[in-house]
Design an enzyme around this catalytic site. Structure first.
Site, short mmCIF file in Angstrom:
data_model
loop_
_atom_site.label_atom_id
_atom_site.label_comp_id
_atom_site.label_asym_id
_atom_site.label_seq_id
_atom_site.Cartn_x
_atom_site.Cartn_y
_atom_site.Cartn_z
N LYS A 153 -32.71 20.67 8.85
CA LYS A 153 -32.47 20.45 9.97
C LYS A 153 -33.33 21.53 10.53
O LYS A 153 -32.54 22.67 10.64
CB LYS A 153 -31.44 20.09 10.31
CG LYS A 153 -30.61 20.02 11.44
CD LYS A 153 -29.70 19.56 11.87
CE LYS A 153 -29.29 19.17 14.20
NZ LYS A 153 -30.05 19.91 14.95
N TYR B 122 -29.40 24.77 8.17
CA TYR B 122 -29.57 24.36 9.26
C TYR B 122 -30.11 25.55 10.05
O TYR B 122 -29.51 26.59 10.19
CB TYR B 122 -28.29 24.07 10.22
CG TYR B 122 -28.18 23.04 11.57
CD1 TYR B 122 -29.53 23.52 12.26
CD2 TYR B 122 -27.03 23.00 12.58
CE1 TYR B 122 -29.53 22.54 13.58
CE2 TYR B 122 -26.76 22.69 13.66
CZ TYR B 122 -28.15 22.48 14.30
OH TYR B 122 -28.16 21.83 15.76
#
Length: 304
Positions: free
Chosen positions: A165, A137
């Protein structure tokens, strides 16, 4: 593990509180059902939208448990397990695996400015703790660290790393991560304001904090992108961005605004936890209903 399993619209799940501000099982499961009925493909649980940094470990475990009880086997479930310490992150990761989550994810370590060697050890410690696939992330605007291609290259040598992400604003980052990761590597568009451009430049899917406020619009945007209807895709992205700007223009936190809109759309998930501020006064009484009406009008506009 293939890209196909994770494609689609995956809302970042909101923290669901009762009237006393405690995590609510009933409201968590109600939001799960609401989003399932809307047709989303998965849920990203326990991240920024879940107010993770303002919850203790047991509260985070409770949300992971309630979502799994409600949606395991129905939707793709990704557990965000980033926490202040490696020990807590590993504990959350193991718990998510026990609950049957499909993948793990985590922000880099926060607060202290750490060298990339420490960030690498943090992420690999989480990966080594379970047999689940892992999604990096990258959200530099809140963590202060922007994932470098050098560290990215080291991380993807680990077969458990299946995706990233990416919530940095440059769309170029999405293209670079996709180019380095390859076709069977999953890149999730993070910035909701650029869902369409992110998809066109290389993102395979999306995870976003405003998806659950207006899932119909993101599902329709994905339909337009995947079928090559780029004029409609640009148009719906403009309407989505108008709504995001409206949600961010009130006197409370954006997630408070979203939760008030959700109440008007039929699902009560409570408010936000301090230091996040609730929407109050005229913004609550007048502007929240106006935003709800904007969402409904946009949904009606794209019913084709």
């Amino acid at each position: 593990m293939t890209v196909e399993k994770f494609k689609g619209i995956i809302p970042a799940f909101y923290a669901c509180y009762d009237e006393t501000g405690d995590v609510s099982e009933a409201r968590t499961k109600a939001l799960c059902s609401y989003l399932f009925d809307k047709g989303v493909q998965g849920l990203y649980v326990g991240g920024s939208s879940g107010e993770c940094i303002y919850q203790n470990l047991e509260e985070r475990k409770a949300t992971l448990k309630y979502v799994a009880e409600s949606m395991k086997g129905k939707l793709i479930l990704i557990a965000h397990v980033g926490a202040p310490s490696t020990r807590e992150s590993v504990e959350l990761a193991k718990y998510a695996e026990e609950l049957g989550y499909d993948a793990l994810s985590a922000i880099p370590p926060i607060y202290f400015k750490l060298p990339e060697s420490s960030i690498y050890k943090y992420w690999t410690s989480i990966m080594d703790a379970t047999g689940l696939p892992f999604i990096i992330y990258n959200i530099p605007q809140t963590t202060g660290y922007n994932l470098s291609l050098n560290l990215f290259g080291k991380l993807i040598e680990n077969k458990k790393v299946i995706g990233v992400k990416n919530s940095s604003m440059p769309a170029l980052d999405i293209e670079r991560f996709k180019a380095a990761g390859g076709e069977n590597f999953i890149v999730f568009n993070g910035p909701d304001e650029q869902y369409v451009s992110g998809r066109l430049i290389g993102a395979d899917a999306g995870i976003g904090g405003t998806y659950a406020a207006m899932p119909e619009l993101y599902l329709k945007a994905e339909q337009y992108v995947s079928t090559g209807n780029f004029a409609k895709a640009r148009s719906i992205q403009k309407d989505i961005n108008d709504l995001i700007i409206a949600l961010c223009s009130l006197n409370g936190n954006m997630y408070s605004a979203i939760k008030e809109v959700l109440k008007l759309r039929g699902v009560n998930v409570g408010s936000v936890r301090g230091p996040l501020e609730p929407v109050t006064g005229d913004d609550l009484e007048t502007k929240i209903p106006a935003i709800r009406d904007m969402i409904d009008a946009a949904i009606a506009k794209y019913q084709d």
